[in-house]
Design a protein around this motif. Structure first.
Motif, PDB file in Angstrom:
ATOM      1  N   LEU A  64       0.819  -1.206   0.000  1.00  0.00           N
ATOM      2  CA  LEU A  64       0.000   0.000   0.000  1.00  0.00           C
ATOM      3  C   LEU A  64       0.858   1.262   0.000  1.00  0.00           C
ATOM      4  CD1 LEU A  64      -2.903  -0.981   2.428  1.00  0.00           C
ATOM      5  CD2 LEU A  64      -2.873  -1.039  -0.063  1.00  0.00           C
ATOM      6  N   GLU A  65       1.983   1.224   0.690  1.00  0.00           N
ATOM      7  CA  GLU A  65       2.869   2.395   0.702  1.00  0.00           C
ATOM      8  C   GLU A  65       3.419   2.693  -0.681  1.00  0.00           C
ATOM      9  OE1 GLU A  65       5.680   1.499   3.849  1.00  0.00           O
ATOM     10  OE2 GLU A  65       4.682   2.960   5.148  1.00  0.00           O
ATOM     11  N   GLU A  66       3.625   1.648  -1.479  1.00  0.00           N
ATOM     12  CA  GLU A  66       4.094   1.860  -2.843  1.00  0.00           C
ATOM     13  C   GLU A  66       2.997   2.478  -3.709  1.00  0.00           C
ATOM     14  OE1 GLU A  66       5.943  -0.749  -6.573  1.00  0.00           O
ATOM     15  OE2 GLU A  66       6.057  -1.521  -4.517  1.00  0.00           O
ATOM     16  N   LEU A  67       1.742   2.106  -3.428  1.00  0.00           N
ATOM     17  CA  LEU A  67       0.620   2.653  -4.191  1.00  0.00           C
ATOM     18  C   LEU A  67       0.327   4.094  -3.794  1.00  0.00           C
ATOM     19  CD1 LEU A  67      -2.095  -0.162  -4.309  1.00  0.00           C
ATOM     20  CD2 LEU A  67      -0.854   0.796  -6.252  1.00  0.00           C
ATOM     21  N   ARG A  68       0.041   4.296  -2.513  1.00  0.00           N
ATOM     22  CA  ARG A  68      -0.300   5.616  -1.981  1.00  0.00           C
ATOM     23  C   ARG A  68       0.314   5.714  -0.582  1.00  0.00           C
ATOM     24  NH1 ARG A  68      -1.571   5.504  -6.485  1.00  0.00           N
ATOM     25  NH2 ARG A  68      -3.439   6.341  -7.536  1.00  0.00           N
ATOM     26  N   PRO A  69       1.447   6.385  -0.453  1.00  0.00           N
ATOM     27  CA  PRO A  69       2.135   6.409   0.841  1.00  0.00           C
ATOM     28  C   PRO A  69       1.378   7.211   1.897  1.00  0.00           C
ATOM     29  CG  PRO A  69       3.206   7.894  -0.723  1.00  0.00           C
ATOM     30  CD  PRO A  69       2.175   7.127  -1.498  1.00  0.00           C
ATOM     31  N   ALA A  70       1.664   6.891   3.149  1.00  0.00           N
ATOM     32  CA  ALA A  70       1.132   7.675   4.270  1.00  0.00           C
ATOM     33  C   ALA A  70       1.671   9.103   4.178  1.00  0.00           C
ATOM     34  CB  ALA A  70       1.562   7.030   5.585  1.00  0.00           C
ATOM     35  N   PRO A  71       0.872  10.070   4.609  1.00  0.00           N
ATOM     36  CA  PRO A  71      -0.351   9.964   5.431  1.00  0.00           C
ATOM     37  C   PRO A  71      -1.638   9.937   4.626  1.00  0.00           C
ATOM     38  CG  PRO A  71       0.352  12.239   5.362  1.00  0.00           C
ATOM     39  CD  PRO A  71       1.343  11.473   4.531  1.00  0.00           C
ATOM     40  N   ALA A  72      -1.723   9.084   3.623  1.00  0.00           N
ATOM     41  CA  ALA A  72      -2.938   8.972   2.831  1.00  0.00           C
ATOM     42  C   ALA A  72      -4.109   8.572   3.723  1.00  0.00           C
ATOM     43  CB  ALA A  72      -2.745   7.933   1.725  1.00  0.00           C
ATOM     44  N   SER A  73      -5.311   8.971   3.310  1.00  0.00           N
ATOM     45  CA  SER A  73      -6.523   8.544   4.015  1.00  0.00           C
ATOM     46  C   SER A  73      -6.938   7.181   3.480  1.00  0.00           C
ATOM     47  CB  SER A  73      -7.646   9.557   3.807  1.00  0.00           C
ATOM     48  OG  SER A  73      -7.938   9.719   2.425  1.00  0.00           O
ATOM     49  N   LEU A  74      -7.368   6.304   4.383  1.00  0.00           N
ATOM     50  CA  LEU A  74      -7.670   4.920   4.004  1.00  0.00           C
ATOM     51  C   LEU A  74      -8.958   4.470   4.657  1.00  0.00           C
ATOM     52  CD1 LEU A  74      -5.182   1.987   3.672  1.00  0.00           C
ATOM     53  CD2 LEU A  74      -7.250   1.665   5.039  1.00  0.00           C
ATOM     54  N   LEU A  75      -9.833   3.898   3.856  1.00  0.00           N
ATOM     55  CA  LEU A  75     -11.093   3.313   4.318  1.00  0.00           C
ATOM     56  C   LEU A  75     -10.994   1.804   4.181  1.00  0.00           C
ATOM     57  CD1 LEU A  75     -14.145   3.539   5.115  1.00  0.00           C
ATOM     58  CD2 LEU A  75     -14.633   3.689   2.659  1.00  0.00           C
ATOM     59  N   GLU A  76     -11.133   1.083   5.302  1.00  0.00           N
ATOM     60  CA  GLU A  76     -11.123  -0.379   5.228  1.00  0.00           C
ATOM     61  C   GLU A  76     -12.534  -0.910   5.426  1.00  0.00           C
ATOM     62  OE1 GLU A  76      -9.203  -4.509   6.978  1.00  0.00           O
ATOM     63  OE2 GLU A  76      -8.561  -2.602   7.857  1.00  0.00           O
ATOM     64  N   LEU A  77     -13.003  -1.681   4.455  1.00  0.00           N
ATOM     65  CA  LEU A  77     -14.309  -2.327   4.528  1.00  0.00           C
ATOM     66  C   LEU A  77     -14.141  -3.709   5.149  1.00  0.00           C
ATOM     67  CD1 LEU A  77     -15.715  -1.354   1.011  1.00  0.00           C
ATOM     68  CD2 LEU A  77     -15.745  -0.042   3.149  1.00  0.00           C
ATOM     69  N   GLY A  78     -14.950  -4.014   6.155  1.00  0.00           N
ATOM     70  CA  GLY A  78     -14.754  -5.261   6.879  1.00  0.00           C
ATOM     71  C   GLY A  78     -13.523  -5.173   7.752  1.00  0.00           C
ATOM     72  N   VAL A  79     -13.414  -4.110   8.531  1.00  0.00           N
ATOM     73  CA  VAL A  79     -12.193  -3.840   9.299  1.00  0.00           C
ATOM     74  C   VAL A  79     -11.975  -4.853  10.409  1.00  0.00           C
ATOM     75  CG1 VAL A  79     -13.330  -2.253  10.904  1.00  0.00           C
ATOM     76  CG2 VAL A  79     -10.884  -1.964  10.413  1.00  0.00           C
ATOM     77  N   GLY A  80     -13.034  -5.495  10.875  1.00  0.00           N
ATOM     78  CA  GLY A  80     -12.884  -6.520  11.898  1.00  0.00           C
ATOM     79  C   GLY A  80     -12.289  -5.978  13.185  1.00  0.00           C
ATOM     80  N   THR A  81     -11.328  -6.696  13.735  1.00  0.00           N
ATOM     81  CA  THR A  81     -10.711  -6.328  15.011  1.00  0.00           C
ATOM     82  C   THR A  81      -9.482  -5.450  14.824  1.00  0.00           C
ATOM     83  OG1 THR A  81      -9.316  -8.319  15.062  1.00  0.00           O
ATOM     84  CG2 THR A  81     -11.524  -8.485  16.045  1.00  0.00           C
ATOM     85  N   GLY A  82      -9.225  -5.017  13.585  1.00  0.00           N
ATOM     86  CA  GLY A  82      -8.115  -4.103  13.335  1.00  0.00           C
ATOM     87  C   GLY A  82      -6.821  -4.767  12.936  1.00  0.00           C
ATOM     88  N   ARG A  83      -6.888  -6.016  12.503  1.00  0.00           N
ATOM     89  CA  ARG A  83      -5.678  -6.762  12.128  1.00  0.00           C
ATOM     90  C   ARG A  83      -4.803  -5.995  11.144  1.00  0.00           C
ATOM     91  NH1 ARG A  83      -5.427  -9.952   7.527  1.00  0.00           N
ATOM     92  NH2 ARG A  83      -3.672 -11.414   7.432  1.00  0.00           N
ATOM     93  N   LEU A  84      -5.412  -5.323  10.163  1.00  0.00           N
ATOM     94  CA  LEU A  84      -4.658  -4.535   9.183  1.00  0.00           C
ATOM     95  C   LEU A  84      -4.706  -3.049   9.517  1.00  0.00           C
ATOM     96  CD1 LEU A  84      -5.779  -6.268   5.863  1.00  0.00           C
ATOM     97  CD2 LEU A  84      -3.851  -6.831   7.336  1.00  0.00           C
ATOM     98  N   ALA A  85      -5.832  -2.585  10.025  1.00  0.00           N
ATOM     99  CA  ALA A  85      -6.007  -1.155  10.269  1.00  0.00           C
ATOM    100  C   ALA A  85      -5.008  -0.623  11.284  1.00  0.00           C
ATOM    101  CB  ALA A  85      -7.434  -0.884  10.753  1.00  0.00           C
ATOM    102  N   ILE A  86      -4.732  -1.399  12.332  1.00  0.00           N
ATOM    103  CA  ILE A  86      -3.830  -0.915  13.378  1.00  0.00           C
ATOM    104  C   ILE A  86      -2.407  -0.737  12.865  1.00  0.00           C
ATOM    105  CG2 ILE A  86      -2.765  -1.543  15.585  1.00  0.00           C
ATOM    106  CD1 ILE A  86      -5.536  -2.626  16.413  1.00  0.00           C
ATOM    107  N   PRO A  87      -1.803  -1.744  12.191  1.00  0.00           N
ATOM    108  CA  PRO A  87      -0.460  -1.491  11.650  1.00  0.00           C
ATOM    109  C   PRO A  87      -0.428  -0.388  10.602  1.00  0.00           C
ATOM    110  CG  PRO A  87      -1.274  -3.661  10.974  1.00  0.00           C
ATOM    111  CD  PRO A  87      -2.182  -3.152  12.039  1.00  0.00           C
TER     112      PRO A  87
END
Length: 277
Positions: A64-87
Motif C-alpha cells: 500500500l505504501e508503494e501505491l499511496r504512501p502515508a499519510p494517505a486517508s484509508l477506508l477499510e471495509l470489513g475492518v474486523g478487530t483491526g488486524r490490518l487497520a492498526i499497523p
C-alpha cells in the motif's frame, strides 16, 4: 473477514466519515445476510484465527505504501478487530473502518487504546460516505462475503463514490479456482490454542459460484458452529462488474509481494481505479 482459501495440505485517521448513516453506537444498516452474524460469533476468537503481525502484514503495508504512501486517508471495509487497520495507522495512514458487527468493532477499540482508528457499524454493500479516501481496502476475502452479484456490484458502486481523485481500491480475495475444483465436502483442522481446535467444513456449489464454510470451534466452552457463505467471482467477471461501476482494473497479482498469478495461486490482489471520463 472470511476464511482463507482451501490449503493444499490440511488444509481505524480520526475522521468524520459515517457510511450509510451509521455512526458509532447507531443502528447498523441492513444488507448482506450473515455478515453481522459472522462477526458477532467470531469476534472473541478472531485474533487467534489470523495473525496480527508478521511478514504477511509487513508485505501488505509495503504494497500500500508503494501505491499511496502515508499519510494517505484509508477506508477499510470489513475492518474486523483491526488486524490490518492498526499497523496501517501505526505507519501513518489516516484510517477509518467499516464493519457490520458491533462486537468486532468493540474488539478493534480494545486493540486500539489510543483511538487512532475511527469506525462505523454499516453494511458496505450499500456504502455511502461523507468523505473521500485515497485508498479503499477490502481484504481477506471480505468482498466475496457479499452473496450475490447484485450486492457485489452495489459495493463497487459505493467504492467508486468513496474514492478521492487519484484514489485506488485494493481487494484481497481467494483464487476462485481453489474452491471451484472441490468436488466433495472437505474438512480442514487448525489449532486456535492449546485447548481449542478449529474445524472448517467446506462445500461448494459450482453452478452458483458459492462456497459454504462451517467453522466448528471446539474448546473449554464447548462446541460452537459458525456458518459462512461466500460467492466467488472469476477475474473476468470481476473486471466486468468493476467497469459497470465506473472502475477499471490496473493490476492483479498472486500476493502482496506482486508475484505472478498461476492456476495454483492461493490469493488474488487486485487494484482498481476510476475509469477516465
Amino acid at each position: 473477514m472470511t476464511t482463507e482459501a482451501p490449503r493444499q495440505t490440511e488444509n481505524r485517521t480520526n475522521g468524520s466519515a459515517r457510511p450509510n448513516g451509521a455512526a458509532n453506537g447507531s443502528k447498523p444498516s441492513r444488507g448482506a445476510p450473515g455478515s453481522s452474524a459472522y462477526g458477532e460469533a467470531l469476534a472473541d476468537v478472531y485474533d487467534s484465527l489470523y495473525p496480527t503481525s508478521g511478514p504477511a502484514i509487513d508485505s501488505m503495508v509495503a504494497f500500500l505504501e508503494e501505491l499511496r504512501p502515508a499519510p494517505a486517508s484509508l477506508l477499510e471495509l470489513g475492518v474486523g478487530t483491526g488486524r490490518l487497520a492498526i499497523p496501517l495507522a501505526e505507519h501513518g495512514y489516516r484510517v477509518h473502518g467499516v464493519d457490520a458487527s458491533p462486537a468486532m468493532l468493540a474488539k478493534l477499540h480494545e486493540n486500539d487504546p489510543t483511538g487512532d482508528i475511527t469506525s462505523s457499524v454499516a453494511d458496505f454493500s450499500a456504502l455511502v460516505v461523507e468523505e473521500r479516501y485515497d485508498v479503499v481496502l477490502t481484504a481477506l476475502n471480505t468482498f466475496f462475503m457479499l452473496p450475490t452479484q447484485e450486492l457485489q456490484i452495489s459495493c463497487l458502486l459505493g467504492i467508486h463514490d468513496a474514492l478521492a481523485d487519484g484514489g485506488v481500491a485494493v481487494f484481497e480475495t481467494y483464487n476462485p479456482q481453489n474452491y471451484h475444483r472441490l468436488s466433495e465436502a472437505t474438512t480442514q483442522i487448525g489449532h486456535l490454542a492449546a485447548d481449542a481446535l478449529l474445524l472448517d467444513t467446506i462445500q461448494v456449489n459450482r453452478q452458483l459460484q458459492s462456497a459454504l464454510v462451517v467453522h466448528t470451534i471446539l474448546g473449554p466452552g464447548g462446541l460452537r458452529k459458525v456458518p459462512e457463505v461466500s460467492r466467488y467471482a472469476w477475474p473476468a467477471e470481476f473486471d466486468v462488474m468493476a467497469r459497470l461501476a465506473g472502475l477499471r482494473v490496473t493490476g492483479r497479482w498472486a500476493g502482496w509481494d506482486r508475484s505472478a498469478l498461476s492456476e495454483l495461486t492461493e490469493k488474488h490482489i487486485v487494484v482498481v481505479e476510476r475509469q477516465s471520463a
